[in-house]
Design an enzyme around this catalytic site. Sequence first.
Site, PDB file in Angstrom:
ATOM      1  N   PHE A  11       8.172   4.061 -10.078  1.00 46.44           N
ATOM      2  CA  PHE A  11       9.496   4.664 -10.260  1.00 46.44           C
ATOM      3  C   PHE A  11      10.200   4.202 -11.519  1.00 46.44           C
ATOM      4  O   PHE A  11      11.097   4.876 -12.013  1.00 46.44           O
ATOM      5  CB  PHE A  11      10.395   4.354  -9.034  1.00 46.44           C
ATOM      6  N   SER A  39       3.172  -1.850  -8.006  1.00 47.08           N
ATOM      7  CA  SER A  39       3.258  -3.234  -7.536  1.00 47.08           C
ATOM      8  C   SER A  39       1.844  -3.796  -7.297  1.00 47.08           C
ATOM      9  O   SER A  39       0.888  -3.044  -7.070  1.00 47.08           O
ATOM     10  CB  SER A  39       4.077  -3.281  -6.250  1.00 47.08           C
ATOM     11  N   CYS A  50       8.702  -3.925 -15.741  1.00 49.22           N
ATOM     12  CA  CYS A  50       7.610  -4.865 -15.496  1.00 49.22           C
ATOM     13  C   CYS A  50       7.537  -5.902 -16.604  1.00 49.22           C
ATOM     14  O   CYS A  50       6.855  -6.912 -16.462  1.00 49.22           O
ATOM     15  CB  CYS A  50       6.289  -4.133 -15.406  1.00 49.22           C
ATOM     16  N   GLU A 109       8.240 -11.278  -7.088  1.00 56.09           N
ATOM     17  CA  GLU A 109       8.766 -10.351  -8.098  1.00 56.09           C
ATOM     18  C   GLU A 109       9.998  -9.687  -7.473  1.00 56.09           C
ATOM     19  O   GLU A 109       9.877  -8.920  -6.518  1.00 56.09           O
ATOM     20  CB  GLU A 109       7.733  -9.280  -8.452  1.00 56.09           C
TER      21      GLU A 109
HETATM   22  P1  NAD Z   1       4.826   0.919  -5.922  1.00 59.07           P
HETATM   23  O1  NAD Z   1       3.595   0.113  -5.939  1.00 59.07           O
HETATM   24  O2  NAD Z   1       5.670   0.913  -4.700  1.00 59.07           O
HETATM   25  O3  NAD Z   1       4.470   2.481  -6.188  1.00 59.07           O
HETATM   26  C1  NAD Z   1       3.657   2.877  -7.259  1.00 59.07           C
HETATM   27  C2  NAD Z   1       2.937   4.170  -6.872  1.00 59.07           C
HETATM   28  O4  NAD Z   1       2.123   3.918  -5.726  1.00 59.07           O
HETATM   29  C3  NAD Z   1       3.893   5.306  -6.495  1.00 59.07           C
HETATM   30  O5  NAD Z   1       3.409   6.500  -7.042  1.00 59.07           O
HETATM   31  C4  NAD Z   1       3.851   5.309  -4.978  1.00 59.07           C
HETATM   32  O6  NAD Z   1       4.030   6.595  -4.440  1.00 59.07           O
HETATM   33  C5  NAD Z   1       2.452   4.807  -4.669  1.00 59.07           C
HETATM   34  N1  NAD Z   1       2.386   4.055  -3.403  1.00 59.07           N
HETATM   35  C6  NAD Z   1       3.385   3.318  -2.832  1.00 59.07           C
HETATM   36  N2  NAD Z   1       2.951   2.769  -1.676  1.00 59.07           N
HETATM   37  C7  NAD Z   1       1.659   3.159  -1.511  1.00 59.07           C
HETATM   38  C8  NAD Z   1       0.663   2.910  -0.511  1.00 59.07           C
HETATM   39  N3  NAD Z   1       0.922   2.138   0.552  1.00 59.07           N
HETATM   40  N4  NAD Z   1      -0.550   3.454  -0.675  1.00 59.07           N
HETATM   41  C9  NAD Z   1      -0.834   4.223  -1.741  1.00 59.07           C
HETATM   42  N5  NAD Z   1       0.076   4.499  -2.720  1.00 59.07           N
HETATM   43  C10 NAD Z   1       1.299   3.967  -2.615  1.00 59.07           C
HETATM   44  O7  NAD Z   1       5.679   0.497  -7.220  1.00 59.07           O
HETATM   45  P2  NAD Z   1       7.146   0.955  -7.613  1.00 59.07           P
HETATM   46  O8  NAD Z   1       8.119   0.265  -6.724  1.00 59.07           O
HETATM   47  O9  NAD Z   1       7.219   2.417  -7.767  1.00 59.07           O
HETATM   48  O10 NAD Z   1       7.240   0.347  -9.090  1.00 59.07           O
HETATM   49  C11 NAD Z   1       7.614  -0.983  -9.359  1.00 59.07           C
HETATM   50  C12 NAD Z   1       6.406  -1.884  -9.514  1.00 59.07           C
HETATM   51  O11 NAD Z   1       5.585  -1.404 -10.573  1.00 59.07           O
HETATM   52  C13 NAD Z   1       6.772  -3.296  -9.903  1.00 59.07           C
HETATM   53  O12 NAD Z   1       5.942  -4.171  -9.174  1.00 59.07           O
HETATM   54  C14 NAD Z   1       6.465  -3.376 -11.382  1.00 59.07           C
HETATM   55  O13 NAD Z   1       6.179  -4.653 -11.898  1.00 59.07           O
HETATM   56  C15 NAD Z   1       5.276  -2.485 -11.456  1.00 59.07           C
HETATM   57  N6  NAD Z   1       5.073  -2.008 -12.809  1.00 59.07           N
HETATM   58  C16 NAD Z   1       4.053  -2.572 -13.518  1.00 59.07           C
HETATM   59  C17 NAD Z   1       3.846  -2.168 -14.826  1.00 59.07           C
HETATM   60  C18 NAD Z   1       2.746  -2.759 -15.632  1.00 59.07           C
HETATM   61  O14 NAD Z   1       2.482  -2.248 -16.691  1.00 59.07           O
HETATM   62  N7  NAD Z   1       2.073  -3.794 -15.181  1.00 59.07           N
HETATM   63  C19 NAD Z   1       4.662  -1.179 -15.393  1.00 59.07           C
HETATM   64  C20 NAD Z   1       5.677  -0.614 -14.626  1.00 59.07           C
HETATM   65  C21 NAD Z   1       5.870  -1.049 -13.322  1.00 59.07           C
END
Ligand code: NAD
Length: 500
Positions: free
Chosen positions: A154, A231, A286, A386
């Site tokens: 997101f 995440s 992130c 985090e």
């Molecule tokens: P998230 O892991 O909740 O969701 C990411 C994606 O996974 C979304 O499209 C979501 O629909 C999907 N998803 C969520 N739960 C799932 C499940 N149980 N099974 C399968 N798919 C699932 O992450 P978020 O809250 O949207 O984003 C924030 C996180 O992203 C933070 O941890 C941040 O550090 C990380 N992030 C990392 C980077 C990087 O480059 N390392 C960049 C941006 C964000």
Amino acid sequence: MSDSALPVVNHFINGTEYVSASGRTAPVYDPALGVQTKSVALANAAEIEAAIDAAKAAFPAWRDTSLARKQQILFRFRELLSSRRDELAEILTSEHGKVLSDAAGEITRGLEVVEFATGFPHLIKGEYSENVSTGVDVYSTRQPLGVVGVISPFNFPAMVPLWFFPIAIAAGNTVVLKPSEKDPSSANWLAALFQEAGLPDGVLNVLHGDKEAVDGLLTSPDVKSISFVGSTPIAHYVYETATQHGKRVQALGGAKNHMLVLPDADLDLAADAAVNAGFGSAGERCMAISVVVAVEPVADELIAKIQSRVAGLVVGDGRRACDMGPLVTEAHRDKVSSYLDIALEDGASLVIDGRGIEVDGDANGFWLGPTLIDNVTTSSRVYTDEIFGPVLSIVRVASYDDGLALINASRYGNGTAIFTNDGGAARRFQNEAEVGMIGINVPIPVPVAYYSFGGFKDSIFGDTKAYGADGFHFFTRQKAITSRWLDPSHGGINLGFPQN
Ligand code: NAD
């Protein structure tokens, strides 16, 4: 307004809106107003299949489209995105909450990747060796994988998809993009814009959904690779599941980024950096700095400087001239603020408490002001988790070595920064820190598009980083061809081995 009267964000499949019939939706909020403004469709099995089928059907023609034609479409996409970025920034702010200037910054970083991708003919060139045996040549070519899946978080609803799909498409693949259900509209906007630039139907499809849609992509035999950002627990799950299904996977996870401030640092520069990197985009980055590691005796002076800067920040509706917006959802805001109680329970001190902050915005928005916590212990969950919000911790250490040990003990290794005027110390740090992206007097060292983005340890699963040369490597596979053409003077068929 009842849920059913709100607009629904539908899938974008085969160049057009695909109205979902799954009967399942998720709410989309305007975080600065604290109200639901839309719903987003959550795909069912038939819709997942429709998106993958559209990408599969579009692949052969797109793969064989000339490099020159592909390049023209990418250039046109770049021009359209550049000229209409304000439209996209409005969408981002209305669903994510980040202030408009931050949304514009996100688009600029995404545009850089589009610009990099326009140079793709150079990056997918093969090699050629003449006469490896007499009359035998060997050459290689980099070819696209087929249908590729991109799953995004997101916090950067435009930039993260733009890290991947321009490169995947430039390299000749077709894409199914599954954006976050929290802020889904920018993905549709980008796909429609690319189509306006001349991209054929089915080359870029947007599939909205939750775990069901993700699992559909991870397990489909027609999807050849997965690029995931989110995440750490989900990144790990995505990596395990998709590799078990024979796919190439890059899964970028969470982070906890430290900023090491040495006693000789310019403390004004360090305080500016800590405030920018800690509270910009409400800490939902992130690459945000979440821990300042102060090598004594600098902590008190640095804290005072951070405090005076925070006092001047305006928190409010991102469409107004504010410095920081709300958090993405009420649930996320509540989770982030729960860490303030944990900090107090664990004996830390709240130097700035962001709860109850006065805002330039609607009282119902998902607000939490900048928060500064001192004397955080490394056993506290405030330190180990985090938090992903505007919460900055201060950890005091006695030496560079103590600070470095702390950074290297973290399970994450996304980004880190050192603030110092000592070139030798900085040089040691860049060598010794077990972190994928290092800043020297730069708090958020996101590499430009022609380098690659990615961390170490639990911040990434897989060998290949995002964009840069790694991006083209990920989205292509090398084929080696060995060829022999008889010289016309030979005059007949030669069934023997080539002669060295
Ligand atoms: P998230 O892991 O909740 O969701 C990411 C994606 O996974 C979304 O499209 C979501 O629909 C999907 N998803 C969520 N739960 C799932 C499940 N149980 N099974 C399968 N798919 C699932 O992450 P978020 O809250 O949207 O984003 C924030 C996180 O992203 C933070 O941890 C941040 O550090 C990380 N992030 C990392 C980077 C990087 O480059 N390392 C960049 C941006 C964000």
